[in-house]
Design a protein around this motif. Structure first.
Motif, PDB file in Angstrom:
ATOM      1  N   ASN A 196      40.580  -7.108  77.801  1.00  0.00           N
ATOM      2  CA  ASN A 196      39.302  -6.478  78.124  1.00  0.00           C
ATOM      3  C   ASN A 196      38.811  -6.919  79.508  1.00  0.00           C
ATOM      4  O   ASN A 196      39.534  -7.547  80.258  1.00  0.00           O
ATOM      5  N   THR A 197      37.554  -6.598  79.812  1.00  0.00           N
ATOM      6  CA  THR A 197      37.039  -6.931  81.144  1.00  0.00           C
ATOM      7  C   THR A 197      37.040  -8.426  81.399  1.00  0.00           C
ATOM      8  O   THR A 197      37.287  -8.864  82.514  1.00  0.00           O
ATOM      9  N   ASP A 198      36.759  -9.227  80.356  1.00  0.00           N
ATOM     10  CA  ASP A 198      36.785 -10.686  80.523  1.00  0.00           C
ATOM     11  C   ASP A 198      38.107 -11.136  81.106  1.00  0.00           C
ATOM     12  O   ASP A 198      38.161 -11.931  82.034  1.00  0.00           O
ATOM     13  N   VAL A 199      39.186 -10.631  80.519  1.00  0.00           N
ATOM     14  CA  VAL A 199      40.519 -11.033  80.947  1.00  0.00           C
ATOM     15  C   VAL A 199      40.745 -10.612  82.387  1.00  0.00           C
ATOM     16  O   VAL A 199      41.246 -11.378  83.213  1.00  0.00           O
ATOM     17  N   TYR A 200      40.346  -9.399  82.699  1.00  0.00           N
ATOM     18  CA  TYR A 200      40.473  -8.896  84.065  1.00  0.00           C
ATOM     19  C   TYR A 200      39.736  -9.831  85.029  1.00  0.00           C
ATOM     20  O   TYR A 200      40.245 -10.183  86.094  1.00  0.00           O
ATOM     21  N   ASN A 201      38.527 -10.256  84.611  1.00  0.00           N
ATOM     22  CA  ASN A 201      37.751 -11.146  85.460  1.00  0.00           C
ATOM     23  C   ASN A 201      38.424 -12.503  85.662  1.00  0.00           C
ATOM     24  O   ASN A 201      38.351 -13.084  86.736  1.00  0.00           O
ATOM     25  N   TYR A 202      39.053 -13.016  84.612  1.00  0.00           N
ATOM     26  CA  TYR A 202      39.762 -14.289  84.763  1.00  0.00           C
ATOM     27  C   TYR A 202      40.878 -14.147  85.782  1.00  0.00           C
ATOM     28  O   TYR A 202      41.143 -15.036  86.581  1.00  0.00           O
ATOM     29  N   MET A 203      41.572 -13.013  85.728  1.00  0.00           N
ATOM     30  CA  MET A 203      42.712 -12.801  86.612  1.00  0.00           C
ATOM     31  C   MET A 203      42.278 -12.685  88.069  1.00  0.00           C
ATOM     32  O   MET A 203      42.849 -13.306  88.950  1.00  0.00           O
ATOM     33  N   PHE A 204      41.273 -11.808  88.310  1.00  0.00           N
ATOM     34  CA  PHE A 204      40.950 -11.472  89.695  1.00  0.00           C
ATOM     35  C   PHE A 204      39.571 -11.942  90.132  1.00  0.00           C
ATOM     36  O   PHE A 204      39.158 -11.700  91.246  1.00  0.00           O
ATOM     37  N   GLY A 205      38.838 -12.582  89.235  1.00  0.00           N
ATOM     38  CA  GLY A 205      37.561 -13.159  89.621  1.00  0.00           C
ATOM     39  C   GLY A 205      36.409 -12.181  89.544  1.00  0.00           C
ATOM     40  O   GLY A 205      36.598 -10.967  89.581  1.00  0.00           O
ATOM     41  N   SER A 206      35.224 -12.747  89.399  1.00  0.00           N
ATOM     42  CA  SER A 206      34.029 -11.921  89.392  1.00  0.00           C
ATOM     43  C   SER A 206      32.902 -12.693  90.036  1.00  0.00           C
ATOM     44  O   SER A 206      32.692 -13.873  89.763  1.00  0.00           O
ATOM     45  N   ILE A 207      32.174 -12.009  90.872  1.00  0.00           N
ATOM     46  CA  ILE A 207      31.098 -12.651  91.601  1.00  0.00           C
ATOM     47  C   ILE A 207      29.916 -12.921  90.667  1.00  0.00           C
ATOM     48  O   ILE A 207      29.045 -13.728  90.945  1.00  0.00           O
ATOM     49  N   LEU A 208      29.928 -12.251  89.524  1.00  0.00           N
ATOM     50  CA  LEU A 208      28.817 -12.399  88.580  1.00  0.00           C
ATOM     51  C   LEU A 208      29.022 -13.580  87.637  1.00  0.00           C
ATOM     52  O   LEU A 208      28.151 -13.911  86.845  1.00  0.00           O
TER      53      LEU A 208
END
Lengths: 274, 237
Positions: A117-129
């Motif tokens: 899901n989006t969480d996993v995507y964020n772990y991979m490529f980072g999120s400014i939020l």
């Protein structure tokens, strides 16, 4: 442009991102010089993959992400140093084993629980939020610790980086300082990876050191220059990310690539003029 | 009392005994050369003398106020330092680290010592130069200056002239000889270079897992083993 800047600082999440980002990039630049020169560049990459695995497990268990990830990554860092120091599996092989192994475990855990899901995507490529108030606190404590330890042990770190055998022979406890560097690197990576992404965080360790080494000829100037380059690149990267809505981690890496390119040109011009 | 006294030491490396029943000693202002073929245990012995590898049997006794961390070590040239950004001054000064203990910063005395040793070796003009840009001979002088910063009594040199051209090699040997004679610093040198060894050494340790010969250089030249090895050396040269 100025308006955009002011607007950027009016969002608390942006202020947090810039604050945590600058501190993390400062720490990783300092640690990076030693790691790159000791031929441990890939350690950052390996540890970030371990961090990914740890975050996946934390999410599955509904535990605090940092509380799980920091100890696991520290453990991996110490293990990596021990293995590459004295055994039959050489450093680069050990890192590849541990990093792909951890990644695989992470992906398995995710697929069995939440799914991609989006969480996993964020772990991979980072999120400014991703940065919370707690992260700001932690990163301040961490960077204070890294800075103080680095200044106190600067000469010893220089000695073991330059010539570990000589340092040992003159009574420097090289293992202690190697472990210290590994532990600090581990914490830095865990703090930075949710913003920069597990796949990109190691750039903060490698780029500034190699960039500075194009021009600087003394250890001290490489360290100071790396710190400055790293923080400046991070700030520009985040500003770009805000203005053009690009991913934060990737933007920072692109700016770092630009800096490396620039320094390489200046360095070669400088050398030719002699 | 000798600076270093080895009593029947055996050293094992990865489970194999590479040096056994070795006894010798280094006195003040001695110039001891350790010679022997590849794999005769020279490098392992160096590690033990530096305190990095404890002997499996026997004892290494340091005397005359020589402390374990006060041996001025000059390593073999390695590739690791090839792209290292460090100024000559930074490298030389790092030799003073053993006098720092837990105190984090260098004092004025440390800096003065570093400058003195750079002058002694004629590298004061290189102070701000980058270590990686130096020639092989200059690099060895810098590392020798660092070793001198770390010791008052004993230099331990591990094949210091490997890769240097003949003229620079001779200069380097003379430099070490001068330091030995003028400052009374004892020299222990691991060497391949038999001829030069015989020109300067006061004592010889011929190592082949154990001491085939230990004694003065004069006696070595007269001994059977010495004559055989010296002839062999001439063949190679």
């Amino acid at each position: 442009m100025l308006e955009k800047m002011i607007e950027m600082f009016s969002y608390p999440f942006m202020v947090r991102a810039i604050l945590v980002g600058s501190l993390v990039s400062l720490c990783s630049a300092l640690l990076g010089v030693s790691l790159v020169l000791k031929r441990y560049s890939m350690i950052g990459d390996g540890l970030s993959h371990v961090g990914f695995g740890a975050l996946a497990i934390a999410t599955a268990m509904n535990a605090a992400p940092l509380g799980v990830a920091i100890p696991i990554v520290i453990l991996a860092a110490v293990l990596l140093l021990r293995i590459s120091g004295n055994s039959k599996i050489k450093g680069d092989g050990a890192i590849a084993l541990i990093s792909t192994g951890a990644l695989a475990i992470g992906v398995m855990v995710i697929s069995m629980t939440t799914g991609m899901n989006t969480d996993v995507y964020n772990y991979m490529f980072g999120s400014i939020l991703a940065m919370s108030g707690k992260d700001v606190e932690l990163s301040m404590i961490l960077s204070a610790a890294v800075l103080i330890l680095y200044i106190l042990f600067y000469h010893k770190i220089f000695a073991i980086t330059f010539d570990e055998t000589f340092a040992r022979a003159t009574g420097v406890r090289a293992n202690l300082y190697n472990t210290l560097i590994a532990v600090l690197t581990a914490v830095t990576i865990v703090l930075g990876m949710r913003m920069m992404g597990a796949l990109l965080i190691s750039s903060l360790i490698i780029f500034p050191a190699l960039t500075s080494m194009r021009i600087c000829k003394t250890f001290k100037s490489v360290i100071i220059n790396s710190a400055i380059v790293s923080v400046v690149c991070l700030f520009i990267g985040i500003a770009i990310s805000y203005i053009w809505a690009t991913p934060a981690g990737a933007s920072v890496v692109i700016v770092n690539m630009g800096a490396l390119f620039l320094y390489t040109i200046v360095g070669s011009v400088k050398n030719r003029s002699f | 009392m000798a600076l270093i006294k080895c009593e029947n030491i055996s050293i094992a490396y990865e489970g194999q005994t590479v040096v056994h029943d070795l006894s010798f000693e280094v006195g003040q202002a001695d110039y001891l050369c350790i010679i022997g073929e590849n794999g005769s245990g020279k490098s392992t012995l160096v590690k033990s003398l530096l305190g990095l590898k404890a002997p499996a049997k026997g004892k290494i006794i340091l005397g005359d106020g020589l402390k374990q961390n006060e041996i001025g070590y000059l390593p073999q040239q390695t590739d690791v330092q090839k792209d290292f950004p460090a100024s000559v001054y930074e490298v030389v000064l790092s030799g003073r680290l053993n006098s720092r203990g837990f105190r984090p910063f260098y004092t004025a005395t440390d800096k003065e010592k570093a400058r003195e040793n750079m002058e002694l070796l004629g590298i004061q003009d290189l102070e701000r130069q980058c270590f990686r840009d130096l020639s092989g001979g200059q690099k060895q002088r810098v590392l020798l200056a660092r070793a001198l910063c770390a010791t008052k009594k004993l230099l331990l040199l591990d094949e210091p002239v490997t890769g240097l051209d003949p003229i620079v090699t001779q200069e380097f040997y003379q430099l070490i000889n001068e330091i030995n004679k003028k400052s009374g610093i004892a020299v222990v040198m691991v060497s391949h270079d038999i001829e030069s060894t015989m020109a300067y050494a006061s004592h010889i340790l011929h190592l082949q897992e154990t001491a085939l010969f230990f004694g003065s250089a004069m006696d070595y030249q007269r001994s059977e083993i010495g004559q055989a090895f010296l002839r062999g050396g001439e063949h190679h040269a």
